[in-house]
Design a protein around this motif. Sequence first.
Motif, PDB file in Angstrom:
ATOM      1  N   ALA A 323       5.776  52.919 -39.349  1.00 15.11           N
ATOM      2  CA  ALA A 323       4.991  51.773 -39.158  1.00 15.11           C
ATOM      3  C   ALA A 323       3.475  52.011 -39.377  1.00 15.11           C
ATOM      4  N   ALA A 324       3.032  52.878 -39.290  1.00 16.35           N
ATOM      5  CA  ALA A 324       1.431  53.402 -39.437  1.00 16.35           C
ATOM      6  C   ALA A 324       1.357  53.421 -40.819  1.00 16.35           C
ATOM      7  N   ILE A 325       2.385  53.700 -41.709  1.00 16.49           N
ATOM      8  CA  ILE A 325       2.113  53.719 -43.471  1.00 16.49           C
ATOM      9  C   ILE A 325       2.196  52.195 -43.720  1.00 16.49           C
ATOM     10  N   SER A 326       2.870  51.283 -43.304  1.00 12.69           N
ATOM     11  CA  SER A 326       2.905  49.972 -43.655  1.00 12.69           C
ATOM     12  C   SER A 326       1.811  49.308 -43.513  1.00 12.69           C
ATOM     13  N   VAL A 327       1.012  49.619 -42.102  1.00  8.63           N
ATOM     14  CA  VAL A 327      -0.269  49.055 -41.605  1.00  8.63           C
ATOM     15  C   VAL A 327      -1.071  49.464 -42.616  1.00  8.63           C
TER      16      VAL A 327
ATOM     17  N   GLY C  36      -2.895  22.315 -48.255  1.00  8.80           N
ATOM     18  CA  GLY C  36      -3.167  22.848 -49.660  1.00  8.80           C
ATOM     19  C   GLY C  36      -3.068  24.382 -49.776  1.00  8.80           C
ATOM     20  N   VAL C  37      -2.486  24.957 -48.642  1.00 13.64           N
ATOM     21  CA  VAL C  37      -2.540  26.565 -48.635  1.00 13.64           C
ATOM     22  C   VAL C  37      -1.093  26.964 -48.470  1.00 13.64           C
ATOM     23  N   LEU C  38      -0.685  28.071 -49.475  1.00 10.61           N
ATOM     24  CA  LEU C  38       0.622  28.427 -49.137  1.00 10.61           C
ATOM     25  C   LEU C  38       0.655  30.080 -48.652  1.00 10.61           C
ATOM     26  N   ASN C  39       1.133  29.944 -47.078  1.00 14.68           N
ATOM     27  CA  ASN C  39       0.989  31.573 -46.675  1.00 14.68           C
ATOM     28  C   ASN C  39       2.411  32.167 -46.608  1.00 14.68           C
ATOM     29  N   LEU C  40       2.670  32.880 -47.304  1.00 13.21           N
ATOM     30  CA  LEU C  40       4.041  33.493 -47.411  1.00 13.21           C
ATOM     31  C   LEU C  40       4.152  34.613 -46.267  1.00 13.21           C
ATOM     32  N   GLY C  41       3.339  34.724 -45.485  1.00 14.08           N
ATOM     33  CA  GLY C  41       3.247  35.707 -44.298  1.00 14.08           C
ATOM     34  C   GLY C  41       3.920  35.304 -43.195  1.00 14.08           C
ATOM     35  N   VAL C  42       4.626  34.423 -43.204  1.00 14.98           N
ATOM     36  CA  VAL C  42       5.371  33.840 -42.017  1.00 14.98           C
ATOM     37  C   VAL C  42       6.025  35.003 -41.319  1.00 14.98           C
ATOM     38  N   GLU C  43       6.804  35.571 -41.967  1.00 14.79           N
ATOM     39  CA  GLU C  43       7.425  36.545 -41.296  1.00 14.79           C
ATOM     40  C   GLU C  43       6.569  37.603 -40.561  1.00 14.79           C
ATOM     41  N   GLY C  44       5.498  38.023 -41.128  1.00 11.94           N
ATOM     42  CA  GLY C  44       4.502  38.981 -40.533  1.00 11.94           C
ATOM     43  C   GLY C  44       3.920  38.445 -39.358  1.00 11.94           C
ATOM     44  N   ALA C  94      -0.156  36.752 -53.338  1.00 10.30           N
ATOM     45  CA  ALA C  94      -0.244  38.116 -52.960  1.00 10.30           C
ATOM     46  C   ALA C  94      -0.687  38.636 -51.660  1.00 10.30           C
ATOM     47  N   THR C  95      -1.932  37.666 -51.211  1.00 11.03           N
ATOM     48  CA  THR C  95      -2.331  38.036 -49.755  1.00 11.03           C
ATOM     49  C   THR C  95      -1.324  37.664 -48.777  1.00 11.03           C
ATOM     50  N   GLY C  96      -0.424  36.572 -48.863  1.00  6.58           N
ATOM     51  CA  GLY C  96       0.734  36.536 -47.950  1.00  6.58           C
ATOM     52  C   GLY C  96       1.703  37.480 -47.930  1.00  6.58           C
ATOM     53  N   LEU C  97       1.916  38.032 -49.144  1.00  8.04           N
ATOM     54  CA  LEU C  97       3.007  39.086 -48.963  1.00  8.04           C
ATOM     55  C   LEU C  97       2.354  40.443 -48.164  1.00  8.04           C
ATOM     56  N   ALA C  98       1.079  40.433 -48.563  1.00  9.10           N
ATOM     57  CA  ALA C  98       0.145  41.815 -47.697  1.00  9.10           C
ATOM     58  C   ALA C  98       0.306  41.518 -46.409  1.00  9.10           C
ATOM     59  N   LEU C  99       0.058  40.344 -46.067  1.00 10.82           N
ATOM     60  CA  LEU C  99       0.191  39.959 -44.524  1.00 10.82           C
ATOM     61  C   LEU C  99       1.505  40.325 -43.780  1.00 10.82           C
ATOM     62  N   THR C 100       2.599  39.973 -44.602  1.00 11.61           N
ATOM     63  CA  THR C 100       3.891  40.359 -44.010  1.00 11.61           C
ATOM     64  C   THR C 100       4.148  42.084 -43.587  1.00 11.61           C
ATOM     65  N   LEU C 101       3.768  42.817 -45.090  1.00 13.59           N
ATOM     66  CA  LEU C 101       3.666  44.072 -44.679  1.00 13.59           C
ATOM     67  C   LEU C 101       2.909  44.641 -43.482  1.00 13.59           C
ATOM     68  N   PHE C 102       1.736  44.144 -43.312  1.00 16.85           N
ATOM     69  CA  PHE C 102       0.749  44.322 -42.480  1.00 16.85           C
ATOM     70  C   PHE C 102       1.375  44.025 -40.940  1.00 16.85           C
ATOM     71  N   GLY C 103       1.661  43.084 -40.829  1.00 21.55           N
ATOM     72  CA  GLY C 103       2.100  42.401 -39.687  1.00 21.55           C
ATOM     73  C   GLY C 103       3.515  43.248 -39.100  1.00 21.55           C
ATOM     74  N   LEU C 104       4.464  43.411 -40.036  1.00 21.99           N
ATOM     75  CA  LEU C 104       5.638  44.182 -39.758  1.00 21.99           C
ATOM     76  C   LEU C 104       5.262  45.667 -39.104  1.00 21.99           C
ATOM     77  N   GLY C 105       4.220  46.375 -39.707  1.00 22.71           N
ATOM     78  CA  GLY C 105       3.977  47.556 -39.280  1.00 22.71           C
ATOM     79  C   GLY C 105       3.243  47.732 -38.152  1.00 22.71           C
ATOM     80  N   LEU C 106       2.207  46.835 -37.942  1.00 20.58           N
ATOM     81  CA  LEU C 106       1.422  46.646 -36.700  1.00 20.58           C
ATOM     82  C   LEU C 106       2.360  46.349 -35.588  1.00 20.58           C
ATOM     83  N   ALA C 107       3.053  45.301 -35.784  1.00 17.88           N
ATOM     84  CA  ALA C 107       4.049  45.133 -34.633  1.00 17.88           C
ATOM     85  C   ALA C 107       4.747  46.082 -34.247  1.00 17.88           C
TER      86      ALA C 107
END
Lengths: 355, 366, 363
Positions: A323-327, C36-44, C94-107
């Motif tokens: 998880a830390a890697i993905s953050v 007017g904004v497409l946020n693909l980070g819903v999963e995150g 791209a930012t929305g996809l990054a948000l998902t990655l970040f959110g999944l990890g942080l959670a």
Amino acid sequence: MLRLEPRRSPSQAMVWLTPILAVLATMIAGGGLFMALGKDPVDAIYTIFVDPLLDPYSLPEIFVKAAPLILIAIGLSYGFRAGIWNIGAEGQFIMGAIAGAAVGLAFYGTAGVWLLPLMALAGIVAGYLWAMIPALLRVKFGTNEILVSLMLVYVADQFLRAMVNGPLRNPQGFNFPESRLFHDSAQLPILFDGTRVHLGVAIAVIIALIAALILSRHIIGYNVRLMGSAPRAAMFSGVKPPRMVIFCLGLSGALAGLAGLFEAAGPMGQLTPTLPQGYGFTAIIVAFLGRLNPLGIIAAGFVMALTYIGGENAQLALGLPKAAISVFQGMLLFFLLGLDIFVRYRIAPKRREVA
Amino acid sequence: MTLFKSLGLAAALSMSAAVVSADGHDPLSVGFIYVGPVGDYGWSYQHDQGRLAVEEHFGDAVETSFVESVPEGDSERVIRRMAQEGADLIFTTSFGYMTPTNRVAAQFPDTYFEHATGYQRADNVSTYSGRFYEGRTVQGILAGHMTESNIIGYIASFPIPEVIRGINAAYLAAKEVNPDVEFRIVWVSTWFDPGKEADAANTLIEQGADVIMQHTDSTAPMTIAEATWEGLAEGETGVYAFGQASDMMEFGPTARLSSIIDDWAPYYIERVQAALDGTWESEDAWHGLDEGMTSIGAFNANIPADVRKEAMDAAIQISGGTRHSFTGPINWQNGEVWLEEGETADDGTLLGMNRYVEGIEGTVPN
Amino acid sequence: MDFSALDPLALIVSLIIAATPLVLAATGELVVEKSGVLNLGVEGMMIMGAVIGFIVSVEIGNPVLGFAGAALASAALALIFGFLTQVLLSNQVATGLALTLFGLGLAALLGQSYTGIRPPSTGDVFPEALSTVPVIGPLLFSYDWVVYFALIMVGAVWWFLNKTRGGLILRAVGEGHDAAHALGYRVVAIRMAAIAFGGALAGMGGAYLSLVRVPQWSEGMTAGIGWIALAIVVFASWKPGRVILGAWLFGGVTILQLNIQAANLNILGILALALAGVAVVMLLVQIRSLTRHKVIQIVMVFSFALLALVLALSWPDFRLDSAYLSMTPYLTTIIVLVALSGDKTRRALNAPASLGRVFHASA
């Protein structure tokens, strides 16, 4: 107060400087994160960013990981430049893998140098056709290709499950949902002994270089750039938008399909439901990190792959949780995407109207 | 937090900083690859418990490392990396690692590999798995007695022999103690999806099931069963469930009847010992209640004493070899005779099992 | 075939519960897209809500505060996306996809010490006397407050978008940001607000998973539901009321699939039913454009092609992999999209014209 002011022309200094700044910022923020988790931040960052480059084992793996990302991102970049948004490369990747694998399995046990090219062709055609669905719907009905291509990812994923559960399932595999292993003629040859660097990696890099050449030297590349920056001017100069849509979506679909086949016939050696790793989505990020420039995409693909390999090494060596890697990756992307603005804009003090 | 416990030891595996044990030999380096997070409280969690037991048992003589949540499609690199880093013994703990494990093993003839639940072996690749169906027999007895609606719900993952074996074993045992029992089977096509597993449990409960069995990895079905006990009046009963892979006691203090616990520790310790002694050989281990790879979790206090004894006896007989989960007469679903009176199943048939026994309704997907 | 094992009432009740996280997240995303904004980070954002909702509920012992915490946390996460895309003008996809990655990890990091805990339960709103009334009771009065809240939010969003000045401005911003800017509206501020609102609802949807539907925390527990929410917005053609329809369709396929299996029914027969259901839904959605024969043609061709495919693949024993059933909502969404875009006047009313485009005031 500060405001953003557009530059007259993109800053060349910033083109090089922002990625470096972003990596530095990530190192600081990521270091803080690792420290909070009770790890040595310097050690962790060294393991992620530097160690894989020095280690004879990890380096080839970076190539293996980067190849599909680069291949897909190259295809996507043409469309993105022209304002055509294929975000369903993952689906085209899957369909390419299924079609290529089906060909390989149909000729199971048949030796021949013609088999791999035939599989590659099947992968390309399948990816192309899958991308033609959003392309034709957009051309004929004006349907939004972002959404159609995204929906088709899930359809493709379910289709893969159905295939490995049914027609393509290994008859000797005790009902496990996966195909049999491809025989030797249907597997991509390894370029360097002892590594997993397969022929597909070399082809990906070659295709990226050709793409760079076409974009800068060929009329198609010129039209793509023109349609993105000045659609009206492009129309006047004879670019037909429907053709452009079909060309761009078809190209990205074909390359994604090829990447899918490479993944199946390369590192995997069989078709399994776990084949899709999200390369099609990650490649979108790679395309933007590379600023839609083929050479930039090669670099971005390697950086992205580096964080995956380095991240795994950090898990193994330092016990950092996944998880830390993905953050950490998320932060890197945020910084890269965010700082990119300084290429085209600069910070200026806010002008105050005199009252 | 289990995640960080092995930090010091894991770190030693990397780079050149080789730790030398007290007697002067390099410690044996043992690697583990998990398909899920170690915090899944199911499959991967239990493997990690086995790893910790190895550390505990051997102390300085071994050093262990692990990588969690390794996607099956991307596992070859991680396995290779471990081998390259000098691991002497590597446990790959998911079926999907079978091909990658064998490929890497071919290139590292001096490293021992142990692949869980697969069927491909080589000189340096062993396979191991548990006879979890033996535990299913005990569960079936409990379920058959404890159900009042006579409907038992079963959440199944993929139609592979291992899962079908479990369904058949549980059904036969339940049918024996309760001829009216009926199985409702739901295939969720996933090993781990708490949302979907919760929906499956709810569906089964709605269709009248009052005992839920699962062959998936999340604790969601147990949590759902536990929730049915909330706000019940004195004397009313909710839905029962069984722990899968790990004990899952904390997820269903009331609802949990018992559990099948995958206890990998004895096997891991045995194999590490063999590697240390230089007696490691490729083998196909399929261990059950007897060897302790499958064990039965504590029984719910609501289980009447005679039922408890019956289940206990079955477990003891199975582990003593006097009872087999599949003892004739048993017919296949289509009426075809499989086992005659008193005949017991051979491992070959069990390992390839792809159909239901007589009495189970429905069809195995594909 | 014996359908008696399927209790339609229970089916509908479980469907409504299963669809609630989808309704919440999709409604939030709808507002974001309308601006007017497409946020693909819903999963995150959803998984962030799931973990924060869980942690707050467990620590404070109050699930209502848990939902509030989830909304705040996911809104904050969404604002990272907002800052990057609106202020720093980064690409939204791209930012929305990054948000998902970040959110999944942080959670996953935050939730590490919260596995194996049971959250305080979220009770039903109405007393048991009411919820046990035959038919109407379970159908209308047997839910927890979040279910009603989600439906109210849908109504509120509809009202806001269509009946208020604020909604008009929001839509104007989504239709043409340059024009809206020229009229003196603060495009960036309005979009930031929409993004935060979308994050908050996505977070509540996630919290519904970890606090009610499952209820427990486990890593990766959203398992792709955020992506389905994105599909629903499109399926709903950016109309709040249809979000409910879409969520029931998407949620319903899963529930139906499980019920079919548990009741031992032949899946192909059900599939024919499902197709019929799809056709009905299509009729409801497309009732006004049915005069356009082109649309009918497309729908017919798609449906028949699908049916033919299904029959061909299941030959000779007419059993079918459930994967084909799982595809149907996505294929339906595509058909709806095509039908919508075939009609130029209606298209203009639905999809926000500026969706996904970068806005900079002085550009």
